[in-house]
Scaffold this motif. Structure first.
Motif, PDB file in Angstrom:
ATOM      1  N   TYR A 314       0.827  -1.209   0.000  1.00  0.00           N
ATOM      2  CA  TYR A 314       0.000   0.000   0.000  1.00  0.00           C
ATOM      3  C   TYR A 314       0.859   1.256   0.000  1.00  0.00           C
ATOM      4  O   TYR A 314       1.056   1.897   1.037  1.00  0.00           O
ATOM      5  CB  TYR A 314      -0.932   0.000   1.215  1.00  0.00           C
ATOM      6  N   PRO A 315       1.389   1.626  -1.195  1.00  0.00           N
ATOM      7  CA  PRO A 315       2.158   2.874  -1.265  1.00  0.00           C
ATOM      8  C   PRO A 315       1.287   4.057  -0.843  1.00  0.00           C
ATOM      9  O   PRO A 315       0.100   4.113  -1.142  1.00  0.00           O
ATOM     10  CB  PRO A 315       2.545   2.976  -2.745  1.00  0.00           C
ATOM     11  N   THR A 316       1.886   4.999  -0.136  1.00  0.00           N
ATOM     12  CA  THR A 316       1.147   6.169   0.320  1.00  0.00           C
ATOM     13  C   THR A 316       0.723   7.039  -0.861  1.00  0.00           C
ATOM     14  O   THR A 316       1.365   7.046  -1.917  1.00  0.00           O
ATOM     15  CB  THR A 316       1.988   7.001   1.297  1.00  0.00           C
ATOM     16  N   GLN A 317      -0.358   7.785  -0.670  1.00  0.00           N
ATOM     17  CA  GLN A 317      -0.780   8.771  -1.671  1.00  0.00           C
ATOM     18  C   GLN A 317       0.032  10.048  -1.579  1.00  0.00           C
ATOM     19  O   GLN A 317      -0.122  10.941  -2.411  1.00  0.00           O
ATOM     20  CB  GLN A 317      -2.266   9.108  -1.471  1.00  0.00           C
ATOM     21  N   TRP A 318       0.873  10.168  -0.548  1.00  0.00           N
ATOM     22  CA  TRP A 318       1.643  11.396  -0.322  1.00  0.00           C
ATOM     23  C   TRP A 318       3.136  11.064  -0.212  1.00  0.00           C
ATOM     24  O   TRP A 318       3.720  11.181   0.864  1.00  0.00           O
ATOM     25  CB  TRP A 318       1.165  12.080   0.947  1.00  0.00           C
ATOM     26  N   GLY A 756     -11.866  12.543  -3.653  1.00  0.00           N
ATOM     27  CA  GLY A 756     -11.880  13.284  -2.390  1.00  0.00           C
ATOM     28  C   GLY A 756     -11.587  14.751  -2.594  1.00  0.00           C
ATOM     29  O   GLY A 756     -11.833  15.316  -3.658  1.00  0.00           O
ATOM     30  N   GLY A 757     -11.036  15.379  -1.548  1.00  0.00           N
ATOM     31  CA  GLY A 757     -10.834  16.822  -1.562  1.00  0.00           C
ATOM     32  C   GLY A 757      -9.459  17.196  -2.073  1.00  0.00           C
ATOM     33  O   GLY A 757      -8.818  16.465  -2.816  1.00  0.00           O
ATOM     34  N   VAL A 758      -9.005  18.374  -1.655  1.00  0.00           N
ATOM     35  CA  VAL A 758      -7.717  18.899  -2.093  1.00  0.00           C
ATOM     36  C   VAL A 758      -6.613  18.296  -1.241  1.00  0.00           C
ATOM     37  O   VAL A 758      -6.701  18.309  -0.015  1.00  0.00           O
ATOM     38  CB  VAL A 758      -7.702  20.433  -1.973  1.00  0.00           C
ATOM     39  N   ASP A 759      -5.561  17.755  -1.885  1.00  0.00           N
ATOM     40  CA  ASP A 759      -4.385  17.243  -1.187  1.00  0.00           C
ATOM     41  C   ASP A 759      -3.171  17.987  -1.685  1.00  0.00           C
ATOM     42  O   ASP A 759      -3.032  18.241  -2.883  1.00  0.00           O
ATOM     43  CB  ASP A 759      -4.204  15.734  -1.418  1.00  0.00           C
ATOM     44  N   GLY A 773      -6.966  17.481  -6.602  1.00  0.00           N
ATOM     45  CA  GLY A 773      -8.368  17.614  -6.278  1.00  0.00           C
ATOM     46  C   GLY A 773      -8.930  19.011  -6.431  1.00  0.00           C
ATOM     47  O   GLY A 773     -10.040  19.272  -5.996  1.00  0.00           O
ATOM     48  N   VAL A 774      -8.163  19.978  -7.028  1.00  0.00           N
ATOM     49  CA  VAL A 774      -8.725  21.315  -7.215  1.00  0.00           C
ATOM     50  C   VAL A 774      -9.686  21.308  -8.402  1.00  0.00           C
ATOM     51  O   VAL A 774      -9.528  20.548  -9.351  1.00  0.00           O
ATOM     52  CB  VAL A 774      -7.610  22.357  -7.455  1.00  0.00           C
ATOM     53  N   ASN A 795      -6.687  24.733 -14.913  1.00  0.00           N
ATOM     54  CA  ASN A 795      -7.879  24.440 -15.694  1.00  0.00           C
ATOM     55  C   ASN A 795      -8.205  22.947 -15.747  1.00  0.00           C
ATOM     56  O   ASN A 795      -9.071  22.508 -16.478  1.00  0.00           O
ATOM     57  CB  ASN A 795      -7.715  24.980 -17.120  1.00  0.00           C
ATOM     58  N   THR A 796      -7.426  22.124 -15.007  1.00  0.00           N
ATOM     59  CA  THR A 796      -7.752  20.702 -14.861  1.00  0.00           C
ATOM     60  C   THR A 796      -7.714  20.364 -13.380  1.00  0.00           C
ATOM     61  O   THR A 796      -7.257  21.159 -12.564  1.00  0.00           O
ATOM     62  CB  THR A 796      -6.746  19.816 -15.623  1.00  0.00           C
ATOM     63  N   SER A 797      -8.173  19.167 -13.024  1.00  0.00           N
ATOM     64  CA  SER A 797      -8.413  18.877 -11.610  1.00  0.00           C
ATOM     65  C   SER A 797      -7.150  18.607 -10.813  1.00  0.00           C
ATOM     66  O   SER A 797      -7.188  18.629  -9.594  1.00  0.00           O
ATOM     67  CB  SER A 797      -9.353  17.674 -11.483  1.00  0.00           C
ATOM     68  N   ASP A 798      -6.014  18.320 -11.462  1.00  0.00           N
ATOM     69  CA  ASP A 798      -4.805  18.003 -10.721  1.00  0.00           C
ATOM     70  C   ASP A 798      -3.617  18.713 -11.350  1.00  0.00           C
ATOM     71  O   ASP A 798      -3.388  18.616 -12.553  1.00  0.00           O
ATOM     72  CB  ASP A 798      -4.548  16.491 -10.694  1.00  0.00           C
ATOM     73  N   ARG A 799      -2.819  19.388 -10.542  1.00  0.00           N
ATOM     74  CA  ARG A 799      -1.673  20.147 -11.036  1.00  0.00           C
ATOM     75  C   ARG A 799      -0.494  20.003 -10.086  1.00  0.00           C
ATOM     76  O   ARG A 799      -0.651  19.565  -8.933  1.00  0.00           O
ATOM     77  CB  ARG A 799      -2.043  21.642 -11.152  1.00  0.00           C
TER      78      ARG A 799
END
Length: 823
Positions: A314-318, A756-759, A773-774, A795-799
């Protein structure tokens, strides 16, 4: 006592990771704030500055941080005396409260000797007699001794007085009231609760302060506690909690519990994250293995005190901020510093191991024993005794197995831990390196695949490289053209694919060319005796410099960025010759530096101030009150302004008898040439028999200069120089700071699908920061504590943002979506 919390993330460009060396100190600058509307009998009950110093640094707060840091971290600092706000904090008619920002903006804190560099965090203790506000952690802009600062910190409210000033209510002192727990432990009606036996050793104020300070240290989350996957109480228990994260707060044993209750401990997973524990205090599992280990209670001062399982599946998302997701195990005994464990009916059942599932800052206690919930006539409750793995019990799910639990005589527990590999393929986590990363045109770079989880195929993209794509595992790529280039790798196996892009990874320089000389100066207009710093801007990498400064001291220099003093008025040229192995380039700027004589201002005064005079001058946040005088030199007082800022001005006359219409004029010598008559330097005119008000826009310059305020009863008095009959003249020093420019960018970065939300991760970082998540058309600002602002429009959801060129320091990331701001 109701508590409110603000989750914040600071982007720290640091060389020490969150899991690095132990934290040894926390330095706090503490400001006390009260209000003019507090009744005197209530105000007389409040702690003095000396008593607050004891509360903050020599009592239970100190003892608490000594305990959870194993006496490795000292909390220290300075408590500054009360500053009184003139706001009406609580409206008795409507019950409305002023906001934290309104309170902080209303005061100019008097703190002799304050230096923000001496403190890690700023603390505002805000008190009232009728109502409490919501405590929070954030980054605050505030004024001390007339100077504006921005610094991370926290706000904690305290109340000493009658609740809502209702006469029938008794005196309530938030610094001594005790908190308690309401954990049902019997089936009697009414039930016996822990409140009957245990009182929390910390006051509400101390609890809230400790909680918010831990937020400031980097725990931007709360501790979860409920079991059964967050299902309703009447649903059958689910012992494994597979695939679920509980969103409800409230660990009664943890200071980072939710908004209703705080405990007195801090779980080991959080302690490690804020560097109160290091890896020498842990048993760490990072591979598939079976081992038997012994672990001591969390609050022991020696031995291994936490079992951390960073599961390889389970690699972390962060990445860079946390290790893999997994589990932690802590010993909990009746002897540990947890009021929840002291009751005799619970003591036997609460000696064992708490098993906590971890992901990022999420942490959920797992249900070890699927027994029925406790039933009462008014509802069902979770049985907290089920979260303890005790001797004789076995816990197993698809990831891990815990067995052979033994309680030892010294209070430690021994347990056998199996980290399981189900055999199911796991998709790769793409990663790679390159050698070298900086080359000259025509050279080659070797790329090495470092992806985990056994990829079976590779797809590389090399902008600017030859070839531009490859399917080899470790390709060699040639770069023929100068520039900075991205590299992308997609690693694939039967479970799926993963992509990593490194922006600006390869730097290619061209053949050596002779320099093109260029330079800039920190100022081109100065007064005699001032210095100018020259900065080399030459291209093509010069290796030596030869400067010539007519009229300057020194007259020549061979340093790259010299500093030169000009002592004689005049206009002077500057010349730079920049040289490397390919040759030299010269640039001369004729008449580049203008040196003026030190400014001497004309005199101005009335001949009579007996009947009317200036009693108060207010410019923005600055305020000065004065007595009658024909002329007063207030240049020892500084008015701080920012370029392009619209500033309010209020001028108040006073009279010994009859009131007259007074005519006011205000000048600012923006160009510092000693006169007030240049274009744009008359910044305000107004008239009236009482206070006159208005605004003016500050010229966007950087200068420490003079402001002149003139009041006369004669509308014909228009000159800033000379004498007139009735009124007064006052001079002030004005410090103008030019507004910082924004850097706008629209980076083209890899998109990553996230639920989910913004990370924001990793934190800290020195290269790429990912914003996940923006929403479309969101605006993300990176704000430095020294005032620089970098704005990105996504202008896209992930940057992602490349921060490799940013100066090291603390930055606030602010996300503006649909007009709502989160930071």
């Amino acid at each position: 006592m109701r508590k409110q919390f603000t989750l914040f993330i600071f982007l720290a460009l640091l060389s020490i990771s969150a899991m690095g060396q132990l934290r040894t100190s926390i330095r706090l600058g503490v400001f006390l704030i009260d209000f003019t509307d507090i009744p005197s009998d209530m105000r007389a009950l409040w702690p003095t500055q000396s008593q607050w110093n004891t509360i903050m640094f020599n009592s239970k707060i100190k003892q608490y941080y000594d305990m959870i840091s194993y006496n490795n971290c000292t909390v220290s600092g300075t408590v500054y005396n009360y500053t009184t706000s003139n706001l009406q904090y609580w409206n008795p008619s409507t019950g409305a409260l002023k906001t934290v920002n309104e309170v902080i903006a209303s005061v100019n804190i008097n703190a002799p000797g304050y230096n923000p560099a001496n403190f890690d965090y700023v603390v505002f203790l805000i008190g009232h007699d009728a109502r409490l506000g919501g405590s929070q952690s954030y980054s605050y802009t505030y004024r001390v001794n007339g100077v504006q600062y921005t610094k991370p910190g926290l706000v904690t409210f305290f109340k000493i007085g009658k609740n809502n000033r209702v006469a029938s209510n008794s005196i309530e002192n938030s610094t001594v009231d005790k908190n308690s727990y309401l954990l049902p432990i019997t089936t009697t009606n009414p039930p016996t609760t822990e409140e009957d036996y245990v009182k929390h050793p910390l006051s509400n104020f101390e609890q809230t302060f400790i909680h918010e300070l831990i937020h400031s240290l980097g725990i931007g989350a709360h501790a979860n506690s409920r079991t059964n996957n967050g299902k309703p109480d009447y649903v059958s228990q689910d012992p494994n909690n597979n695939g679920y994260w509980n969103s409800e707060y409230g660990n009664l044993y943890d200071i980072m519990g939710g908004s209703a209750s705080y405990g007195s401990s801090l779980n080991g997973y959080f302690r490690r994250h804020i560097r109160f524990m290091d890896d020498n205090m842990l048993h760490i599992f990072r591979t598939y293995t079976t081992q038997t280990v012994t672990v001591y209670p969390l609050n022991n001062t020696s031995g291994k005190r936490l079992i951390a399982i960073f599961h390889p599946a389970y690699p972390t998302q962060w990445p860079g901020l946390y290790e893999n997701d997994g589990y932690t195990l802590e010993v909990r005994t009746a002897g540990t510093f947890d009021p929840m464990l002291t009751h005799n009916l619970l003591k036997g059942n609460l000696e064992g191991l708490f098993v906590i599932k971890n992901s990022g800052l999420q942490n959920l206690m797992l249900d070890m024993s699927p027994s029925p919930n406790i039933h009462y006539s008014w509802g069902d409750f979770y049985d907290i005794r089920d979260v303890v793995l005790k001797p004789g019990m076995v816990y197993e799910n698809n990831d891990v197995k815990f067995s052979n639990v033994i309680k030892n005589g010294d209070g430690s527990f021994t347990v056998t831990i199996q980290v399981k590999n189900s055999g199911t393929p796991i998709k790769p986590v793409a990663n790679f390196s390159a050698s070298p990363t900086s080359v000259t045109a025509g050279q080659s770079v070797t790329f090495t695949d470092l992806s985990t989880n056994t990829p079976t195929s590779w797809s590389w993209t090399f902008t600017g490289g030859t070839p531009s794509t490859s399917t080899a595992k470790n390709p060699v790529i040639k770069y023929n053209t100068a520039g900075t280039y991205n590299v992308t790798l997609t690693a694939t196996n039967s479970a799926g694919s993963n992509t990593k892009t490194v922006t600006g990874y390869i730097t290619v320089t061209g053949a050596v060319q002779k320099p093109v000389a260029n330079f800039s100066a920190s100022a081109t207009s100065v007064t005699t005796g001032q210095s100018v710093t020259f900065t080399d801007l030459s291209t093509n990498t010069p290796t030596s410099w030869s400067w010539s400064f007519t009229g300057g001291t020194p007259a020549t220099s061979t340093t790259k960025n010299p500093s030169v003093t000009y002592n004689t008025a005049g206009t002077y040229s500057v010349s730079l010759t920049a040289t490397n192995t390919a040759g030299s380039g010269t640039k001369t700027m004729t008449g580049y530096i203008t040196v003026s004589s030190t400014s001497t201002y004309c005199t101005a005064a009335s001949t009579n101030s007996t009947y009317e005079w200036i009693s108060k001058v207010e410019v923005g946040a600055f305020s000065n009150t004065s007595a009658a005088s024909k002329y007063t030199d207030f240049t020892g007082k500084t008015i701080s302004l920012t370029g392009n800022q619209s500033v309010s001005i209020k001028l108040t006359p006073s009279y010994s008898g009859t009131k007259y219409t007074e005519y006011f004029k205000v000048w600012v010598d923006y160009n510092k040439n000693g006169v007030f008559t240049d274009a744009g330097e008359l910044v305000y005119s107004g008239s009236g028999a009482a206070m006159v008000t208005g605004t003016f826009t500050v010229k966007n310059v950087t200068a420490s200069t003079r402001m002149r305020v003139l009041m006369s009863d004669n509308s014909g008095t228009t000159s800033p120089c000379g004498t007139f009959t009735y009124g007064e003249v006052e001079d002030y020093t004005v410090l103008v700071t030019a507004a910082a420019a924004k850097a706008i960018a629209d980076p083209n970065t890899q998109e990553v699908a996230v639920a989910g939300g913004v990370d924001i991760y990793p934190n800290p970082s020195s290269s790429i920061v990912y914003i996940k998540g923006v929403k479309d058309n969101s605006v993300v600002r990176v704000i430095g504590l020294s005032g620089q602002v970098f704005e990105y429009r996504f202008n896209t959801s992930d940057r992602s943002i490349d921060v490799s060129s940013f100066p090291k320091g603390l930055y606030l990331i602010q996300v503006n979506t649909d007009g709502k701001v989160a930071a």
